[in-house]
Design an enzyme around this catalytic site. Structure first.
Site, PDB file in Angstrom:
ATOM      1  N   MET A  26       0.689  -1.176  -0.118  1.00 31.40           N
ATOM      2  CA  MET A  26      -0.063   0.068  -0.116  1.00 31.40           C
ATOM      3  C   MET A  26       1.102   1.242  -0.064  1.00 31.40           C
ATOM      4  O   MET A  26       0.466   2.343   0.299  1.00 31.40           O
ATOM      5  CB  MET A  26      -0.911  -0.143   1.174  1.00 31.40           C
ATOM      6  CG  MET A  26      -2.021  -1.331   1.198  1.00 31.40           C
ATOM      7  SD  MET A  26      -3.392  -0.808   2.090  1.00 31.40           S
ATOM      8  CE  MET A  26      -2.926  -0.744   3.655  1.00 31.40           C
ATOM      9  N   LEU A  29       6.803   3.172   1.706  1.00 31.91           N
ATOM     10  CA  LEU A  29       7.360   1.979   2.204  1.00 31.91           C
ATOM     11  C   LEU A  29       8.860   2.385   2.981  1.00 31.91           C
ATOM     12  O   LEU A  29       9.068   3.540   2.990  1.00 31.91           O
ATOM     13  CB  LEU A  29       8.452   1.671   0.448  1.00 31.91           C
ATOM     14  CG  LEU A  29       7.262   1.462  -0.434  1.00 31.91           C
ATOM     15  CD1 LEU A  29       8.048   0.921  -1.776  1.00 31.91           C
ATOM     16  CD2 LEU A  29       6.209   0.341  -0.044  1.00 31.91           C
ATOM     17  N   HIS A  30       8.908   1.137   3.719  1.00 34.07           N
ATOM     18  CA  HIS A  30      10.184   1.230   4.627  1.00 34.07           C
ATOM     19  C   HIS A  30      10.916  -0.022   4.370  1.00 34.07           C
ATOM     20  O   HIS A  30      10.803  -0.636   3.272  1.00 34.07           O
ATOM     21  CB  HIS A  30       9.690   1.198   6.050  1.00 34.07           C
ATOM     22  CG  HIS A  30       8.549   0.150   6.339  1.00 34.07           C
ATOM     23  ND1 HIS A  30       8.804  -1.221   6.248  1.00 34.07           N
ATOM     24  CD2 HIS A  30       7.429   0.147   6.417  1.00 34.07           C
ATOM     25  CE1 HIS A  30       7.933  -1.875   6.503  1.00 34.07           C
ATOM     26  NE2 HIS A  30       6.755  -1.168   6.628  1.00 34.07           N
ATOM     27  N   GLY A  32      11.485  -2.833   5.628  1.00 40.18           N
ATOM     28  CA  GLY A  32      10.779  -4.269   5.764  1.00 40.18           C
ATOM     29  C   GLY A  32      10.274  -4.393   4.261  1.00 40.18           C
ATOM     30  O   GLY A  32      10.359  -5.579   3.816  1.00 40.18           O
ATOM     31  N   HIS A  33       9.724  -3.369   3.664  1.00 35.95           N
ATOM     32  CA  HIS A  33       9.060  -3.550   2.237  1.00 35.95           C
ATOM     33  C   HIS A  33      10.347  -3.999   1.109  1.00 35.95           C
ATOM     34  O   HIS A  33      10.217  -4.771   0.374  1.00 35.95           O
ATOM     35  CB  HIS A  33       8.476  -2.542   1.636  1.00 35.95           C
ATOM     36  CG  HIS A  33       7.205  -2.057   2.463  1.00 35.95           C
ATOM     37  ND1 HIS A  33       6.761  -0.972   3.085  1.00 35.95           N
ATOM     38  CD2 HIS A  33       5.753  -2.779   2.309  1.00 35.95           C
ATOM     39  CE1 HIS A  33       5.627  -0.949   3.441  1.00 35.95           C
ATOM     40  NE2 HIS A  33       4.982  -1.956   3.098  1.00 35.95           N
ATOM     41  N   ASP A 145       2.298  -9.289   9.105  1.00 34.31           N
ATOM     42  CA  ASP A 145       0.834  -9.583   8.775  1.00 34.31           C
ATOM     43  C   ASP A 145       0.651 -11.012   8.648  1.00 34.31           C
ATOM     44  O   ASP A 145       0.426 -11.480   7.908  1.00 34.31           O
ATOM     45  CB  ASP A 145       0.458  -8.824   7.785  1.00 34.31           C
ATOM     46  CG  ASP A 145       0.754  -7.265   7.488  1.00 34.31           C
ATOM     47  OD1 ASP A 145       0.069  -6.722   8.548  1.00 34.31           O
ATOM     48  OD2 ASP A 145       1.418  -6.667   6.879  1.00 34.31           O
ATOM     49  N   SER A 180       6.475  -0.661  10.195  1.00 37.75           N
ATOM     50  CA  SER A 180       5.153  -0.599   9.679  1.00 37.75           C
ATOM     51  C   SER A 180       4.914   0.775   9.450  1.00 37.75           C
ATOM     52  O   SER A 180       5.397   1.808   9.882  1.00 37.75           O
ATOM     53  CB  SER A 180       4.037  -0.762  11.047  1.00 37.75           C
ATOM     54  OG  SER A 180       2.955  -0.473  10.433  1.00 37.75           O
TER      55      SER A 180
HETATM   56  O1  PAF Z   1      -0.133  -5.674   3.490  1.00 36.90           O
HETATM   57  C1  PAF Z   1      -0.515  -4.918   2.800  1.00 36.90           C
HETATM   58  O2  PAF Z   1       0.251  -3.848   2.396  1.00 36.90           O
HETATM   59  C2  PAF Z   1      -2.158  -5.095   2.236  1.00 36.90           C
HETATM   60  O3  PAF Z   1      -2.947  -5.821   2.979  1.00 36.90           O
HETATM   61  C3  PAF Z   1      -1.976  -5.436   0.857  1.00 36.90           C
HETATM   62  C4  PAF Z   1      -1.520  -7.128   1.133  1.00 36.90           C
HETATM   63  C5  PAF Z   1      -1.058  -4.855  -0.138  1.00 36.90           C
HETATM   64  C6  PAF Z   1      -3.520  -5.478  -0.100  1.00 36.90           C
HETATM   65  O4  PAF Z   1      -3.925  -4.452   0.033  1.00 36.90           O
END
Ligand code: PAF
Length: 277
Positions: A26, A29-30, A32-33, A145, A180
């Site tokens: 979504m 970004l940090h 972790g992404h 998550d 997060s």
């Molecule tokens: O984990 C997330 O950022 C969101 O739930 C996802 C998987 C991109 C779905 O919108």
């Protein structure tokens, strides 16, 4: 790196690709992404990251409107990380008509689902749509998550999607706080308090690993301590790692999951642990 906003352009860019690795996000970004992008790079052909703040997974009164939208900064990070395509559709591209079909996953009303009605339905529905758009061979999700990951693994399995699910470890700050996008909402004081959640989870996991079988006392003590420190706890729950249901008596592989609010910010975290059986 290409920045693409429409499904048609995305399909054209990926035509003939069999090994696409996909990281749905979504945005905001940090690191972790970025570690998920690095995992994707080790597996597939082209790496696609999507950036879409999905309205379907936010409830009334949640942070959909204030969720940070930082496309330019995100693209800069993704470029450095070696991402090939950023897919950033707008709401009209994703939902040109009201989304009346949806996926209602099992576990949707458990744990976070109990506190965020409709959330996992929104997640599973948008991820299924994204999978159909990107048609990846690999998809990468973070273990932070945990419930989302388990639900999406079930989605892939039960709908026979030809996708290999890859799991990224939770990225943490030096003091243990799980990375997060929502950490950005924390005040300075709250940010200093926030690592307590993971500290308490770690201590609780040690109790489980050393053979303490009184799970409700363990959950209660984490919750009580957070409450004493001014948190508002949604749940602290020890579950089976494979089903996220209450663990069977002989089940060893567990996960302790938590969600609690610090001021206006809802934080989640988890820790895997094994009890001696
Ligand atoms: O984990 C997330 O950022 C969101 O739930 C996802 C998987 C991109 C779905 O919108």
């Amino acid at each position: 790196m290409q920045l693409i906003h429409t499904i048609a352009e995305l399909r054209a860019a990926l035509a003939g690709q069999q090994e696409t690795a996909f990281v749905p996000t979504m945005g905001n970004l940090h690191s972790g992404h970025i570690s998920l992008i690095e995992l994707a790079r080790r597996h597939g052909g082209p790496v696609v990251a999507s950036i879409f703040v999905n309205p379907l997974q936010f409830g009334a009164g949640e942070d959909f409107s204030r969720y940070p939208r930082t496309l330019q900064a995100d693209c800069a990070q993704l470029q450095v990380a070696g991402c090939d395509i950023v897919f950033a559709p707008d709401a009209n591209e994703m939902y040109p008509e009201a989304q009346t079909f949806s996926v209602h996953p099992p576990l949707a009303d458990e744990l976070c689902g109990a506190w965020r009605p409709g959330h996992f339905q929104g997640v599973a529905t948008v991820v299924l749509k994204l999978f159909n758009m990107v048609q990846p061979r690999y998809a990468v999700f973070g273990k932070k998550d945990y419930q989302q990951l388990l639900i999406l693994k079930g989605l892939v399995r039960q709908f026979n999607l030809p996708i290999v699910m890859l799991e990224g470890e939770t990225g943490r700050a030096d003091d243990g706080l799980a990375l997060s996008s929502r950490n950005g909402y924390l005040s300075q004081l709250e940010r200093a308090e926030a690592p307590r959640l993971y500290r308490l989870l770690r201590a609780a996991a040690l109790r489980v690993e050393s053979g303490d079988g009184d799970f409700s006392a363990i959950e209660q003590s984490v919750g009580d301590e957070l409450t004493r420190q001014g948190w508002r706890v949604d749940y602290i729950s020890l579950r089976s790692r494979s089903s996220l249901l209450a663990p069977a008596p002989d089940e060893s592989d567990l996960v302790l999951l938590a969600a609690a609010h610090l001021g206006r910010t809802r934080l989640i975290d988890n820790i895997e642990c094994s009890r001696p059986v």
